[in-house]
Write an enzyme that holds these catalytic residues in place. Structure first.
Site, mmCIF file in Angstrom:
data_model
loop_
_atom_site.group_PDB
_atom_site.id
_atom_site.type_symbol
_atom_site.label_atom_id
_atom_site.label_comp_id
_atom_site.label_asym_id
_atom_site.label_seq_id
_atom_site.Cartn_x
_atom_site.Cartn_y
_atom_site.Cartn_z
ATOM 1 N N ASP A 98 38.794 49.544 -1.391
ATOM 2 C CA ASP A 98 38.477 50.498 -2.454
ATOM 3 C C ASP A 98 39.015 51.884 -2.134
ATOM 4 O OD1 ASP A 98 36.510 50.536 -0.339
ATOM 5 O OD2 ASP A 98 35.218 51.780 -1.599
ATOM 6 N N GLU A 158 33.518 50.665 0.873
ATOM 7 C CA GLU A 158 33.297 51.623 1.962
ATOM 8 C C GLU A 158 33.179 53.048 1.469
ATOM 9 O OE1 GLU A 158 34.523 54.453 5.222
ATOM 10 O OE2 GLU A 158 35.423 54.086 3.251
#
Length: 391
Positions: A98, A158
């Site tokens: 991400d 994350e």
């Protein structure tokens, strides 16, 4: 992809992986461009999963098994493994798919290159690190494998604190001989041997609203109560001890001539050790619970956070990696950073952990984010060689 017979020693394995990677720059850059050009904001599950599928396609083409672990809210977790010949404790590679950039960013700012610098959303944080993990796995597979398994975990959340990924990271870390996290190498060229831990808090204060001219004394200002708490929270900052607190968002009241009946704040806290974390949270709870002004009350909500990567958990791996880097032809230092990462989860379990092993980059989370392409191959060679040399 054809593989060789098993290497006779760790040194032979390290030599093989470095040689296999040496001519792979064009392949690595092509994959980097492909991954960067997929929007993958943390809340864009479809985009994050497309990155995972692209990774799986590359690895599976080389015969590397990939398991997809579904997640209903965030990106699915992709787990890849190169089996070990003896099934010993595994080495763990980590990387998150991400980014912080909103969906649609790629349309206006796709992958681009200027000399040895590559640009694009997430190019260093951390899609170049994903490429390093992918090619390290491929190199180890091509070299004939190692006595122990090598597992790579590609997570999807994350940047928002790993609310889903943390559980699987901790599952994979338990029993691992070492963890290598390919967050971007520092702009200095160093790897990360220490990271602060961090957590955030939401503070909500209730008071008693009143007209500020007609009956001011009947009010109990939530804003004033919050302001007093903020002063105390900021006083917890201790630079020498590595502790910082910051109230970065404040909201409250309805009009300038109304004693505020409510107020809210968002607070960030950073620390160097797990022991500091416990003591600081207890002190924050005490500050928030204290009634600053009669008629006001406050509640505290602890948001997701990261444990620190304490340097004692990185020291052994750093020495191993530094020797591997010298064998490739470059020197590297260790560095402490205030940023948090998934490496804190593994280090807090006592597992040897080293971070910042990806290609060198800078200006992460901005439109000027870049990756130094000249570090793509050598950093991946050093990563793979260090894994080979694990005792």
């Amino acid at each position: 992809m054809s593989t060789l017979s098993a290497p006779a020693s760790a040194e032979e394995a390290a030599t093989r992986v470095a040689a296999w990677l040496a001519p792979r720059f064009d392949e690595m850059e092509a994959l980097l461009a492909r991954l960067v050009d997929i929007d993958s904001n943390s809340y864009d599950k479809a985009g994050v999963d497309r990155v995972g599928e692209a990774i799986a396609n590359v690895l599976e083409a080389d015969g590397i098994a990939v398991t997809r672990i579904p997640d209903a809210t965030y990106g699915d977790i992709f787990r890849a493994e190169v089996p070990g010949r003896f099934g010993n404790a595994h080495a763990l590679l980590m990387g998150h798919r991400d980014t912080v950039f909103p969906s649609g960013t790629v349309l206006s700012r796709p992958y681009s290159r200027r000399g040895d610098l590559a640009f694009g959303p997430g190019v260093c944080d951390m899609k170049s690190g994903l490429v390093a993990n992918i090619f390290a796995l491929r190199a180890i597979m091509a070299a004939g494998g190692l006595p122990f398994p090598v597992v790579a975990l590609f997570t999807g959340d994350e940047e928002i604190g790993s609310p889903s990924g943390r559980r699987q990271i901790e599952v994979e870390a338990k029993g691992a001989r070492a963890v290598f996290n390919t967050e971007p190498g520092r702009i200095s060229g160093n790897v990360v041997t220490g990271r602060k831990g961090g957590c955030s808090f939401h503070i909500a204060v209730s008071g008693r609203a009143a007209h500020s001219g007609v009956n001011h004394k009947d009010g109990a200002s939530a804003i004033e109560a919050l302001a007093r708490k903020i002063v105390k929270l900021h006083a917890l900052t201790d630079y020498d001890a590595g502790i910082t607190t910051n109230v970065g968002v404040v909201r409250g009241g309805i009009t300038y001539n109304t004693v505020a009946g409510s107020a809210q704040a968002e607070c960030d806290m950073r620390f160097d050790t797990l022991a500091q974390r416990s003591a600081l949270i207890a002190e924050v709870e005490r500050i928030v619970a204290h009634e600053e002004i009669p008629g006001t009350a406050a509640t505290l909500t602890l948001r997701a956070g990261f444990p620190p990567l304490e340097e004692k958990h990185a020291a052994g791996l750093f020495a191993l990696y530094r020797e591997a880097a010298r064998g490739i032809g470059f020197e590297v230092g260790g560095e402490h950073t205030g940023g948090c990462a998934d490496s804190g989860f593994t280090a807090s379990l006592g597992v040897p952990t080293l971070c910042g092993l990806g290609p060198v980059g800078g200006k992460a989370h901005t439109d000027e984010e870049f990756c130094r392409l000249d570090t793509l191959v050598p950093r991946t060679q050093a990563l793979a060689a260090a894994i080979c040399r694990l005792p």
